[in-house]
Design a protein around this motif. Sequence first.
Motif, mmCIF file in Angstrom:
data_model
loop_
_atom_site.group_PDB
_atom_site.id
_atom_site.type_symbol
_atom_site.label_atom_id
_atom_site.label_comp_id
_atom_site.label_asym_id
_atom_site.label_seq_id
_atom_site.Cartn_x
_atom_site.Cartn_y
_atom_site.Cartn_z
ATOM 1 N N UNK A 312 17.975 2.057 14.269
ATOM 2 C CA UNK A 312 17.522 1.702 15.616
ATOM 3 C C UNK A 312 18.681 1.140 16.430
ATOM 4 N N UNK A 313 19.067 1.804 17.515
ATOM 5 C CA UNK A 313 20.265 1.388 18.244
ATOM 6 C C UNK A 313 20.041 0.180 19.138
ATOM 7 N N UNK A 314 21.081 -0.653 19.282
ATOM 8 C CA UNK A 314 21.022 -1.814 20.186
ATOM 9 C C UNK A 314 21.519 -1.454 21.575
ATOM 10 N N UNK A 315 22.100 -0.264 21.731
ATOM 11 C CA UNK A 315 22.612 0.149 23.030
ATOM 12 C C UNK A 315 22.819 1.654 23.091
ATOM 13 N N UNK A 316 23.318 2.143 24.220
ATOM 14 C CA UNK A 316 23.589 3.573 24.532
ATOM 15 C C UNK A 316 22.294 4.353 24.755
ATOM 16 N N UNK A 317 22.398 5.701 24.836
ATOM 17 C CA UNK A 317 21.150 6.428 24.820
ATOM 18 C C UNK A 317 21.010 7.378 23.659
ATOM 19 N N UNK A 318 21.539 6.931 22.524
ATOM 20 C CA UNK A 318 21.504 7.773 21.331
ATOM 21 C C UNK A 318 20.929 7.032 20.126
ATOM 22 N N UNK A 319 20.269 7.812 19.252
ATOM 23 C CA UNK A 319 19.844 7.263 17.971
ATOM 24 C C UNK A 319 20.274 8.231 16.874
ATOM 25 N N UNK A 320 20.734 7.661 15.762
ATOM 26 C CA UNK A 320 21.073 8.485 14.601
ATOM 27 C C UNK A 320 19.945 8.370 13.583
ATOM 28 N N UNK A 321 19.513 9.532 13.085
ATOM 29 C CA UNK A 321 18.479 9.579 12.048
ATOM 30 C C UNK A 321 18.981 10.435 10.895
ATOM 31 N N UNK A 322 18.516 10.087 9.709
ATOM 32 C CA UNK A 322 18.826 10.905 8.539
ATOM 33 C C UNK A 322 17.790 12.031 8.474
ATOM 34 N N UNK A 323 18.253 13.253 8.651
ATOM 35 C CA UNK A 323 17.337 14.400 8.743
ATOM 36 C C UNK A 323 17.062 15.042 7.386
ATOM 37 N N UNK A 324 17.456 14.374 6.302
ATOM 38 C CA UNK A 324 17.187 14.946 4.966
ATOM 39 C C UNK A 324 15.695 15.257 4.762
ATOM 40 N N UNK A 325 14.757 14.371 5.220
ATOM 41 C CA UNK A 325 13.338 14.689 5.021
ATOM 42 C C UNK A 325 12.881 15.945 5.773
ATOM 43 N N UNK A 326 13.691 16.385 6.753
ATOM 44 C CA UNK A 326 13.345 17.623 7.467
ATOM 45 C C UNK A 326 13.973 18.839 6.790
ATOM 46 N N UNK A 327 14.666 18.601 5.690
ATOM 47 C CA UNK A 327 15.271 19.722 4.958
ATOM 48 C C UNK A 327 16.751 19.906 5.229
ATOM 49 N N UNK A 328 17.377 18.934 5.932
ATOM 50 C CA UNK A 328 18.804 19.074 6.236
ATOM 51 C C UNK A 328 19.643 18.770 4.998
ATOM 52 N N UNK A 329 20.613 19.636 4.690
ATOM 53 C CA UNK A 329 21.591 19.271 3.660
ATOM 54 C C UNK A 329 22.985 19.282 4.273
ATOM 55 N N UNK A 330 23.166 20.070 5.319
ATOM 56 C CA UNK A 330 24.415 20.073 6.073
ATOM 57 C C UNK A 330 24.013 19.998 7.545
ATOM 58 N N UNK A 331 24.353 18.888 8.204
ATOM 59 C CA UNK A 331 23.796 18.624 9.543
ATOM 60 C C UNK A 331 24.206 19.669 10.572
ATOM 61 N N UNK A 360 26.729 13.511 6.142
ATOM 62 C CA UNK A 360 26.275 14.842 5.707
ATOM 63 C C UNK A 360 24.933 15.292 6.310
ATOM 64 N N UNK A 361 23.949 14.386 6.350
ATOM 65 C CA UNK A 361 22.614 14.800 6.818
ATOM 66 C C UNK A 361 22.172 14.036 8.077
ATOM 67 N N UNK A 362 23.153 13.458 8.781
ATOM 68 C CA UNK A 362 22.812 12.633 9.945
ATOM 69 C C UNK A 362 22.809 13.450 11.235
ATOM 70 N N UNK A 363 21.782 13.196 12.067
ATOM 71 C CA UNK A 363 21.657 13.898 13.345
ATOM 72 C C UNK A 363 21.508 12.857 14.451
ATOM 73 N N UNK A 364 22.212 13.097 15.568
ATOM 74 C CA UNK A 364 22.080 12.218 16.733
ATOM 75 C C UNK A 364 21.118 12.850 17.740
ATOM 76 N N UNK A 365 20.143 12.052 18.179
ATOM 77 C CA UNK A 365 19.219 12.502 19.223
ATOM 78 C C UNK A 365 19.397 11.608 20.458
#
Length: 387
Positions: A312-331, A360-365
């Motif tokens: 959960x970010x304290x600033x900016x307009x971005x959040x990083x989530x680990x997308x492994x539960x969505x099936x990501x192995x290479x982001x 490896x499995x991190x995605x920025x939204x």
Amino acid sequence: MGNPLVARMQGFGTTIFAEMSALALSTGAINLGQGFPDTDGPREMLDAAIDAISSGRNQYPPGAGVPELLNAIAEHQKRFYGLRVDPAHEVLVTVGATEAIAAVILSLCEPGDEVVTFEPYYDSYAATIALAGAVRRTSALRFPDFAVDEASLRAAFSSRTRLVLLNSPHNPTGKVFSRAELELISSLAREHDAWVVTDEVYEHLVFDGAVHIPVATLPGMADRTITISSAGKTFSATGWKVGWLHGPAEAVAAARTVKQFLTYVASGPFQPAVALALGLGDDAYRGFASSLQAKRNLLCDGLSAAGLTVARPAGTYFVIADAAPLGASDALDFCRRLPDLCGVVGVPVSVFCDDQDAARTLVRFAFCKRDDVLTEAVARLGALAAR
Ligand code: GLN
């Protein structure tokens, strides 16, 4: 004839933001990739730009920037941070923060000089350091808390360190550096007689009472710090490309020398409009942060509910989530497939890292989008997680 691109720029083909926005356009997916708002900034700022065009302010502005913007930047630094800045000698208006970063690095770094920065890093940092023939030395901020690791930061400094390139609030992690972390960075910079170049474009976009501390306000740091910001984020006008830097007169003069030959000047009619925006009342500034905080909550809660681990970010307009539960192995591969999988675009954090294993499995939204857009994106990601 082979690839005509100079060797030092090979590997910087097309930015991830251009690639992912093109993918969103071609697939019709919701674009939570490139960070730009989908609503306009303050009406009075937009009207001021229209007035400037209508009243004939359409020729080259002065090289350093129009006087009312130089004054407004100095006044802003005094109002929010108590910094004393001489608008005549210590401020330079640039073509977005991007040109400020380039002008500073190209004016301070000799080939072979080292630049210390944190990874993941904003993409233009690596490219601009390479353009200057300088060498990038990084210290990793690791998911999910992204704390500064003192040992690796110390190890990144050397006798060749010319400058530290800092970004707080930080893209892509959403981290707001603490006073203790900034003091550590500052003391290492002093020890190595290095400049601190601090990219503070998200300075007003902080949440839950988090406080943005400009490095230039730390004791003894103003005379070795160059502060960079931009109107794009604060005032939701990323296409205007009005940025600025301020710092000691000799560093600003050096950056101005380079800036003259990058673009000379730009954004004539937008400069007075940004001057007006910088002078908006405290309620307007509070409104920017609070509306974005609600959007952060909407997206983060939705991602968590879908089973993703979210930093959960304290600033900016971005959040990083680990997308492994969505099936990501290479982001990177995953983000290229995500529009087909569920009609959403995100950005793989690995493209901002030298240490690929750290992301490896991190995605920025991005959450600088209308609530209905975020709600739909969350529903789509949730449905993908449930499959
Ligand atoms: N800063 C924006 C982001 O991080 C994008 C800017 C760009 O496309 N160069 O998404």
